[in-house]
Design a protein around this motif. Structure first.
Motif, PDB file in Angstrom:
ATOM      1  N   LEU A  37      14.878   8.691  -1.863  1.00 55.55           N
ATOM      2  CA  LEU A  37      14.590   9.431  -0.630  1.00 55.55           C
ATOM      3  C   LEU A  37      13.102   9.378  -0.316  1.00 55.55           C
ATOM      4  O   LEU A  37      12.699   9.101   0.819  1.00 55.55           O
ATOM      5  N   PHE A  38      12.273   9.636  -1.332  1.00 54.32           N
ATOM      6  CA  PHE A  38      10.828   9.579  -1.113  1.00 54.32           C
ATOM      7  C   PHE A  38      10.389   8.165  -0.743  1.00 54.32           C
ATOM      8  O   PHE A  38       9.497   7.998   0.089  1.00 54.32           O
ATOM      9  N   ALA A  39      11.019   7.161  -1.327  1.00 56.35           N
ATOM     10  CA  ALA A  39      10.675   5.774  -0.995  1.00 56.35           C
ATOM     11  C   ALA A  39      10.895   5.521   0.492  1.00 56.35           C
ATOM     12  O   ALA A  39      10.035   4.942   1.170  1.00 56.35           O
ATOM     13  N   GLY A  40      12.034   5.968   1.019  1.00 59.61           N
ATOM     14  CA  GLY A  40      12.305   5.804   2.444  1.00 59.61           C
ATOM     15  C   GLY A  40      11.310   6.573   3.291  1.00 59.61           C
ATOM     16  O   GLY A  40      10.789   6.058   4.290  1.00 59.61           O
ATOM     17  N   TYR A  41      11.031   7.807   2.899  1.00 56.05           N
ATOM     18  CA  TYR A  41      10.054   8.618   3.619  1.00 56.05           C
ATOM     19  C   TYR A  41       8.679   7.960   3.550  1.00 56.05           C
ATOM     20  O   TYR A  41       7.947   7.912   4.541  1.00 56.05           O
ATOM     21  N   GLY A  42       8.341   7.450   2.378  1.00 56.39           N
ATOM     22  CA  GLY A  42       7.046   6.810   2.191  1.00 56.39           C
ATOM     23  C   GLY A  42       6.850   5.615   3.103  1.00 56.39           C
ATOM     24  O   GLY A  42       5.764   5.408   3.652  1.00 56.39           O
ATOM     25  N   LEU A  43       7.898   4.827   3.278  1.00 59.85           N
ATOM     26  CA  LEU A  43       7.807   3.680   4.183  1.00 59.85           C
ATOM     27  C   LEU A  43       7.609   4.139   5.624  1.00 59.85           C
ATOM     28  O   LEU A  43       6.790   3.571   6.355  1.00 59.85           O
ATOM     29  N   MET A  44       8.357   5.174   6.030  1.00 53.54           N
ATOM     30  CA  MET A  44       8.181   5.697   7.394  1.00 53.54           C
ATOM     31  C   MET A  44       6.764   6.225   7.575  1.00 53.54           C
ATOM     32  O   MET A  44       6.103   5.938   8.579  1.00 53.54           O
ATOM     33  N   ARG A  45       6.295   7.004   6.606  1.00 54.90           N
ATOM     34  CA  ARG A  45       4.978   7.619   6.729  1.00 54.90           C
ATOM     35  C   ARG A  45       3.871   6.570   6.748  1.00 54.90           C
ATOM     36  O   ARG A  45       2.938   6.654   7.550  1.00 54.90           O
ATOM     37  N   SER A  46       3.979   5.569   5.892  1.00 57.79           N
ATOM     38  CA  SER A  46       2.932   4.543   5.874  1.00 57.79           C
ATOM     39  C   SER A  46       2.923   3.737   7.173  1.00 57.79           C
ATOM     40  O   SER A  46       1.874   3.293   7.620  1.00 57.79           O
ATOM     41  N   PHE A  47       4.087   3.588   7.823  1.00 55.70           N
ATOM     42  CA  PHE A  47       4.143   2.926   9.123  1.00 55.70           C
ATOM     43  C   PHE A  47       3.498   3.804  10.195  1.00 55.70           C
ATOM     44  O   PHE A  47       2.642   3.348  10.958  1.00 55.70           O
ATOM     45  N   VAL A  48       3.896   5.057  10.259  1.00 52.85           N
ATOM     46  CA  VAL A  48       3.404   5.960  11.307  1.00 52.85           C
ATOM     47  C   VAL A  48       1.914   6.228  11.149  1.00 52.85           C
ATOM     48  O   VAL A  48       1.174   6.270  12.134  1.00 52.85           O
ATOM     49  N   MET A  49       1.448   6.409   9.940  1.00 49.62           N
ATOM     50  CA  MET A  49       0.064   6.825   9.723  1.00 49.62           C
ATOM     51  C   MET A  49      -0.916   5.655   9.603  1.00 49.62           C
ATOM     52  O   MET A  49      -2.006   5.798   9.055  1.00 49.62           O
ATOM     53  N   ARG A  50      -0.557   4.518  10.192  1.00 41.88           N
ATOM     54  CA  ARG A  50      -1.505   3.397  10.259  1.00 41.88           C
ATOM     55  C   ARG A  50      -2.539   3.707  11.339  1.00 41.88           C
ATOM     56  O   ARG A  50      -2.188   4.160  12.422  1.00 41.88           O
ATOM     57  N   ASP A  51      -3.784   3.464  11.033  1.00 37.12           N
ATOM     58  CA  ASP A  51      -4.819   3.620  12.050  1.00 37.12           C
ATOM     59  C   ASP A  51      -4.773   2.397  12.964  1.00 37.12           C
ATOM     60  O   ASP A  51      -4.090   1.411  12.669  1.00 37.12           O
ATOM     61  N   GLN A  52      -5.478   2.452  14.053  1.00 29.49           N
ATOM     62  CA  GLN A  52      -5.448   1.350  15.011  1.00 29.49           C
ATOM     63  C   GLN A  52      -5.937   0.045  14.390  1.00 29.49           C
ATOM     64  O   GLN A  52      -5.408  -1.023  14.704  1.00 29.49           O
ATOM     65  N   ALA A  53      -6.891   0.108  13.490  1.00 33.57           N
ATOM     66  CA  ALA A  53      -7.397  -1.098  12.829  1.00 33.57           C
ATOM     67  C   ALA A  53      -6.326  -1.751  11.955  1.00 33.57           C
ATOM     68  O   ALA A  53      -6.412  -2.937  11.652  1.00 33.57           O
ATOM     69  N   GLU A  54      -5.314  -0.965  11.579  1.00 32.68           N
ATOM     70  CA  GLU A  54      -4.221  -1.474  10.740  1.00 32.68           C
ATOM     71  C   GLU A  54      -2.973  -1.792  11.567  1.00 32.68           C
ATOM     72  O   GLU A  54      -1.906  -2.001  11.014  1.00 32.68           O
TER      73      GLU A  54
END
Length: 133
Positions: A37-54
């Motif tokens: 569950l955390f793995a799935g959440y982690g993927l969503m969060r890392s996608f959403v919380m990308r800065d514009q440079a990323e």
């Protein structure tokens, strides 16, 4: 545990460390007892919380403000305070926060202000005072 799951967990942990400097206790509990569950959440969060440079479309200040406002709308005071404080570290001003919380109140009613919004505003005003001292 599969490497892909472990990689996703690490992305989630890295995302929290980059934005909050820690893995919040409730998410650490999730990672420990429901790693998939955390793995799935982690993927969503890392996608959403990308800065514009990323490659993110929105800047991180805006993303943190959006999370703060959404948390305020649903009554998640701790999350709203954490995200609002993170947005302030990225340059959010008290007038910007107040305006956003006013929008939340327009949608969710005065209860959103009384249960969460006022506490978030108070918390951030205290942070602002401390930063100015």
């Amino acid at each position: 545990m599969a490497d892909i799951t472990q990689d996703a967990i690490q992305q989630g942990v890295d995302s929290f460390m980059a934005t909050f400097g820690r893995l919040p206790p409730n998410f650490a509990l999730m990672a420990e007892h429901a790693p998939g569950l955390f793995a799935g959440y982690g993927l969503m969060r890392s996608f959403v919380m990308r800065d514009q440079a990323e490659g993110g479309a929105l800047d991180l200040k805006t993303k943190e403000l959006i999370f703060a406002l959404l948390d305020a709308l649903v009554g998640q005071t701790t999350g709203a305070k954490n995200h609002a404080a993170a947005a302030m570290r990225l340059g959010l001003t008290l007038p910007e926060l107040a305006e956003g919380l006013a929008q939340v109140m327009m949608v969710g009613g005065i209860t959103t202000w009384n249960l969460t919004g006022a506490e978030v505003m108070r918390h951030c005003a205290e942070i602002s005072k401390a930063d100015q001292a």
